[in-house]
Motif scaffolding. Structure first.
Motif, PDB file in Angstrom:
ATOM      1  N   HIS A   1       0.799  -1.266   0.057  1.00  0.00           N
ATOM      2  CA  HIS A   1       0.092   0.008   0.084  1.00  0.00           C
ATOM      3  C   HIS A   1       0.882   1.106   0.007  1.00  0.00           C
ATOM      4  O   HIS A   1       1.972   1.096   0.724  1.00  0.00           O
ATOM      5  CB  HIS A   1      -0.787  -0.053   1.201  1.00  0.00           C
ATOM      6  N   PRO A   2       0.633   2.166  -0.658  1.00  0.00           N
ATOM      7  CA  PRO A   2       1.359   3.371  -0.570  1.00  0.00           C
ATOM      8  C   PRO A   2       1.743   4.079   0.889  1.00  0.00           C
ATOM      9  O   PRO A   2       0.896   3.658   1.714  1.00  0.00           O
ATOM     10  CB  PRO A   2       0.546   4.710  -1.255  1.00  0.00           C
TER      11      PRO A   2
ATOM     12  N   GLY B   1       6.545   1.662   2.499  1.00  0.00           N
ATOM     13  CA  GLY B   1       7.985   1.901   2.458  1.00  0.00           C
ATOM     14  C   GLY B   1       8.463   1.064   1.296  1.00  0.00           C
ATOM     15  O   GLY B   1       9.538   0.696   1.449  1.00  0.00           O
ATOM     16  N   LYS B   2       7.664   0.820   0.412  1.00  0.00           N
ATOM     17  CA  LYS B   2       8.284   0.048  -0.776  1.00  0.00           C
ATOM     18  C   LYS B   2       9.459   0.637  -1.531  1.00  0.00           C
ATOM     19  O   LYS B   2      10.468  -0.001  -1.715  1.00  0.00           O
ATOM     20  CB  LYS B   2       7.019  -0.148  -1.889  1.00  0.00           C
ATOM     21  N   THR B   3       9.463   2.063  -1.572  1.00  0.00           N
ATOM     22  CA  THR B   3      10.589   2.718  -2.499  1.00  0.00           C
ATOM     23  C   THR B   3      11.801   2.625  -1.523  1.00  0.00           C
ATOM     24  O   THR B   3      12.747   2.204  -1.864  1.00  0.00           O
ATOM     25  CB  THR B   3      10.345   4.346  -2.632  1.00  0.00           C
TER      26      THR B   3
ATOM     27  N   ARG C   1       9.880  10.581  -3.928  1.00  0.00           N
ATOM     28  CA  ARG C   1       8.606   9.483  -3.115  1.00  0.00           C
ATOM     29  C   ARG C   1       7.976  10.570  -2.288  1.00  0.00           C
ATOM     30  O   ARG C   1       7.981  11.883  -2.310  1.00  0.00           O
ATOM     31  CB  ARG C   1       9.404   8.542  -2.239  1.00  0.00           C
ATOM     32  N   GLY C   2       7.229   9.667  -1.239  1.00  0.00           N
ATOM     33  CA  GLY C   2       6.225  10.584  -0.414  1.00  0.00           C
ATOM     34  C   GLY C   2       5.315  11.409  -1.230  1.00  0.00           C
ATOM     35  O   GLY C   2       4.784  11.251  -2.177  1.00  0.00           O
TER      36      GLY C   2
ATOM     37  N   ARG D   1       5.931  12.691  -4.951  1.00  0.00           N
ATOM     38  CA  ARG D   1       5.331  11.709  -5.868  1.00  0.00           C
ATOM     39  C   ARG D   1       3.947  11.502  -5.849  1.00  0.00           C
ATOM     40  O   ARG D   1       3.536  11.650  -7.070  1.00  0.00           O
ATOM     41  CB  ARG D   1       5.950  10.253  -5.689  1.00  0.00           C
ATOM     42  N   ARG D   2       3.209  11.742  -4.731  1.00  0.00           N
ATOM     43  CA  ARG D   2       1.865  11.446  -5.076  1.00  0.00           C
ATOM     44  C   ARG D   2       1.126  12.835  -5.391  1.00  0.00           C
ATOM     45  O   ARG D   2      -0.012  12.704  -5.861  1.00  0.00           O
ATOM     46  CB  ARG D   2       1.330  11.096  -3.784  1.00  0.00           C
TER      47      ARG D   2
ATOM     48  N   ASN E   1       7.278  -3.531   7.954  1.00  0.00           N
ATOM     49  CA  ASN E   1       8.441  -2.548   8.151  1.00  0.00           C
ATOM     50  C   ASN E   1       8.017  -1.474   9.114  1.00  0.00           C
ATOM     51  O   ASN E   1       6.817  -1.796   9.633  1.00  0.00           O
ATOM     52  CB  ASN E   1       8.048  -1.814   6.629  1.00  0.00           C
ATOM     53  N   LYS E   2       8.908  -0.694   9.371  1.00  0.00           N
ATOM     54  CA  LYS E   2       8.959   0.301  10.281  1.00  0.00           C
ATOM     55  C   LYS E   2       8.807  -0.242  11.916  1.00  0.00           C
ATOM     56  O   LYS E   2       8.315   0.499  12.518  1.00  0.00           O
ATOM     57  CB  LYS E   2       7.638   1.301  10.024  1.00  0.00           C
TER      58      LYS E   2
ATOM     59  N   ARG F   1       9.535   2.064  14.882  1.00  0.00           N
ATOM     60  CA  ARG F   1       8.320   2.952  15.248  1.00  0.00           C
ATOM     61  C   ARG F   1       7.328   2.014  16.015  1.00  0.00           C
ATOM     62  O   ARG F   1       7.303   0.885  15.906  1.00  0.00           O
ATOM     63  CB  ARG F   1       7.591   3.605  13.981  1.00  0.00           C
TER      64      ARG F   1
ATOM     65  N   SER G   1      13.284  -2.914   9.448  1.00  0.00           N
ATOM     66  CA  SER G   1      13.019  -1.295   9.224  1.00  0.00           C
ATOM     67  C   SER G   1      13.840  -1.044   7.932  1.00  0.00           C
ATOM     68  O   SER G   1      14.945  -1.190   8.002  1.00  0.00           O
ATOM     69  CB  SER G   1      13.427  -0.657  10.411  1.00  0.00           C
ATOM     70  N   ALA G   2      13.142  -0.733   6.994  1.00  0.00           N
ATOM     71  CA  ALA G   2      13.897  -0.371   5.643  1.00  0.00           C
ATOM     72  C   ALA G   2      14.688   0.806   5.915  1.00  0.00           C
ATOM     73  O   ALA G   2      15.738   0.850   5.640  1.00  0.00           O
ATOM     74  CB  ALA G   2      12.796  -0.026   4.648  1.00  0.00           C
ATOM     75  N   LEU G   3      14.076   1.797   6.482  1.00  0.00           N
ATOM     76  CA  LEU G   3      14.815   2.951   6.745  1.00  0.00           C
ATOM     77  C   LEU G   3      16.134   2.700   7.564  1.00  0.00           C
ATOM     78  O   LEU G   3      17.021   3.463   7.272  1.00  0.00           O
ATOM     79  CB  LEU G   3      13.871   4.152   7.619  1.00  0.00           C
TER      80      LEU G   3
END
Ligand code: G4P
Length: 527
Positions: free
Chosen positions: A20-21, A24-26, A48-49, A52-53, A141-142, A145, A257-259
């Motif tokens: 889903h947007p 964290g896909k990017t 991104r973020g 991009r939208r 992901n994430k 947090r 966590s991708a970040l």
């Protein structure tokens, strides 16, 4: 790195990321490329973020076609395995482009936001994977947090998607108390580093959850919870079973966590160890296995007008069998003459490279002048045709009206082009002259108008159509003809001349389906 140094198809993993947007896909894509050594600087995959939208920005990006092309296919190598990551467009509306890309992969990574779980877009994309039995690895992901309880996420995946789940890793604390990721299979603990735990740090090999090393490293609360939770999970969830995963019945779940680059290694290792290499694909007259010596492949995506002055197009072909060599002649099945492919393009992360050789599972970009279309099979002997590339029944139908009525010819050409590319579907009603276009997401309409104007100099407006949905017709020829003879007013032809029933509502589809039980009203059409 050149394609020729790569291993054969058994060492290939061709996959996509579905999400889903905002999940964290990017970011994950960048980190996979970074870990795979394909790029040196993260942060360049695409805008991104919010940027991009924002619609206008997105259009700009799309118009600078070069960007979206280089990021359409990303190839990286690690430990002798070649990964081909196919980008699925990430905007909110789903598009056919996304679906079609999923026909060209052997597996997928599903990214969930730990605070949000399975969201609407994830679910739609998942359904497409399920339709094709595409095996899925889940990456939650994430975890740096605050998020939901791990059990809640796992149970949601199991219930909503009707899959067995196997947690492969486990987060130690979350958000403010995040202390790392524990790998339940290898018993490694991945630790963060830095004043606010912002870096991927040391990896500690333990002997298991009760290794006393853990007491020295983790806070007592987190460790107690990890031990309790992980033990419950190991006892309560299905054990990992590679075959069940490859059949699409089970998803191994990784946390990270991708970040902050947590859990990326475990994910890549899992792809290398368990994700399927290219396998036989359905075709007529018989399925084609990757070790078949004849070169075969199919086009799953076409990008037109990358350079508006040249009207060139790139057809993206997934190689299914044989060893492709530059200069080879391939013939599109069913139409056209053999094409000598002198300048195939392989997609490495940041630059296009000329390919000399490619293997099953690889993607090749073939520049051409509009000969190749989505769904085409290419092969050396033109005796095979891949099946199962779907067209989806549009959910939004509009009538196209020209601002300048003298531009009819240009409009027809543009609609033919753009429907070949899969931007929209076009239907030519049997009665009347108002062409109908169909899309599955609103954003496609904006793209259509902008490209008509920019690339074809055709000003057009979209008007409501008296129809709500469309169905392709199937069944015995005589039954279909009987239906068509009595319903001419609601019939159109698609771009291939196949008959389509335009319905005023989903209810009407049900109604005619009851009245004509011998006719099939199909929501997807396979080429
Ligand atoms: P998408 O392609 O799935 O739409 O997601 P994208 O990677 O663009 O990530 C969406 C937002 O989530 C970005 O923040 C990104 O930095 C953040 N993000 C991705 N992975 C993680 C993670 O593991 N942990 C945390 N805490 N955040 C993550 P943004 O504010 O929209 O963009 P940016 O300004 O930070 O780049």
């Amino acid at each position: 790195m050149s394609a020729s140094s790569g291993p054969q198809h058994t060492g290939r993993r061709t996959f996509a990321i579905i999400a889903h947007p905002d999940a964290g896909k990017t970011t994950l894509t960048e980190k996979l490329l970074l870990f795979g050594g394909a790029i040196h600087l993260a942060g360049e995959v695409k805008a991104r973020g919010d940027a991009r939208r924002a619609r206008s920005d997105w259009m700009k990006i799309e118009q600078q076609r070069g960007i979206s092309v280089t990021s359409s296919v990303m190839t990286f190598e690690r430990d002798g395995v070649t990964f081909n990551l196919l980008d699925t467009p990430g905007h909110e509306d789903f598009s056919e482009d996304t679906y079609r890309t999923l026909t060209a992969v052997d597996s997928a990574v599903m990214v969930l936001d730990v605070a949000k779980g399975v969201e609407s877009q994830t679910r739609k994309l998942f359904e497409v994977c399920r339709l094709r039995n595409v095996p899925i690895i889940t990456f939650v992901n994430k975890c740096d947090r605050e998020g939901r309880e791990v059990f809640e996420t796992l149970d949601e995946v199991a219930e909503l998607l009707q899959l067995d789940v196997t947690p492969m890793t486990w987060p130690v604390g979350m958000g403010g108390t995040f202390e790392g990721i524990y790998d339940l299979r290898t018993n490694r603990l991945l630790l963060p580093e830095g004043p606010s735990r912002e870096f991927n740090g040391e990896v500690v090999q333990t002997t298991g959850l009760h290794d006393p090393q853990l007491d020295a490293i983790l806070s007592a609360d987190n460790l107690a919870k990890l031990r309790e939770d992980a033990e419950l999970a190991l006892a309560g969830y299905a054990e990992f079973d590679g075959e069940a995963y490859r059949n699409g019945d089970l998803t191994p779940v990784f946390f990270g966590s991708a970040l902050k680059e947590f859990g990326i290694d475990s994910l890549i290792e899992a792809l290398a160890a368990h994700a399927p290499p290219p396998h036989a694909l359905p075709a007529e007259p018989a399925p084609v296995a990757p070790d078949n010596p004849e070169v075969t492949g199919f086009v799953f995506k076409v990008q037109a007008n990358m350079d508006p002055n040249h009207r060139d197009r790139i057809a993206f072909m997934r190689l299914v069998s044989g060893t492709f060599k530059r200069g080879m002649k391939l013939t599109p099945t069913g139409h056209g003459k053999p094409i000598a492919i002198h300048s195939p393009i392989m997609f490495f992360a940041q630059q296009r490279e000329l390919a000399d050789e490619a293997f099953p599972g690889d993607i090749i970009g073939i520049p051409n002048h509009g000969v190749l279309r989505v769904g085409d099979t290419l092969s050396e002997r033109a005796q095979v045709r891949f099946t199962g590339l779907p067209n989806f029944a549009p959910e939004i139908l509009r009538r196209v009206a020209l601002k300048d009525p003298t531009k009819t010819k240009q409009l027809r050409k543009a609609l033919d082009d753009l429907s070949e590319e899969g931007v929209v579907q076009v239907f030519y009603p049997e009665i009347g002259s108002n062409w109908i276009i169909g899309v599955v997401g609103q954003l496609q309409l904006d793209v259509l108008l902008s490209r008509l104007e920019a690339e074809y100099k055709v000003g057009a407006v979209l008007e409501p159509a008296p129809y709500d949905t469309a169905r392709w017709l199937g069944g015995e020829a005589a039954d279909v003809k009987a239906f068509m003879d009595l319903n001419r007013g609601a019939l159109a032809k698609d771009r291939d001349g196949d008959p389509v029933f335009l319905a005023k509502s989903a209810w009407e589809v049900g109604y005619v389906a009851d009245r004509y039980p011998a006719v099939k009203f199909l929501a997807t059409r396979e080429r």
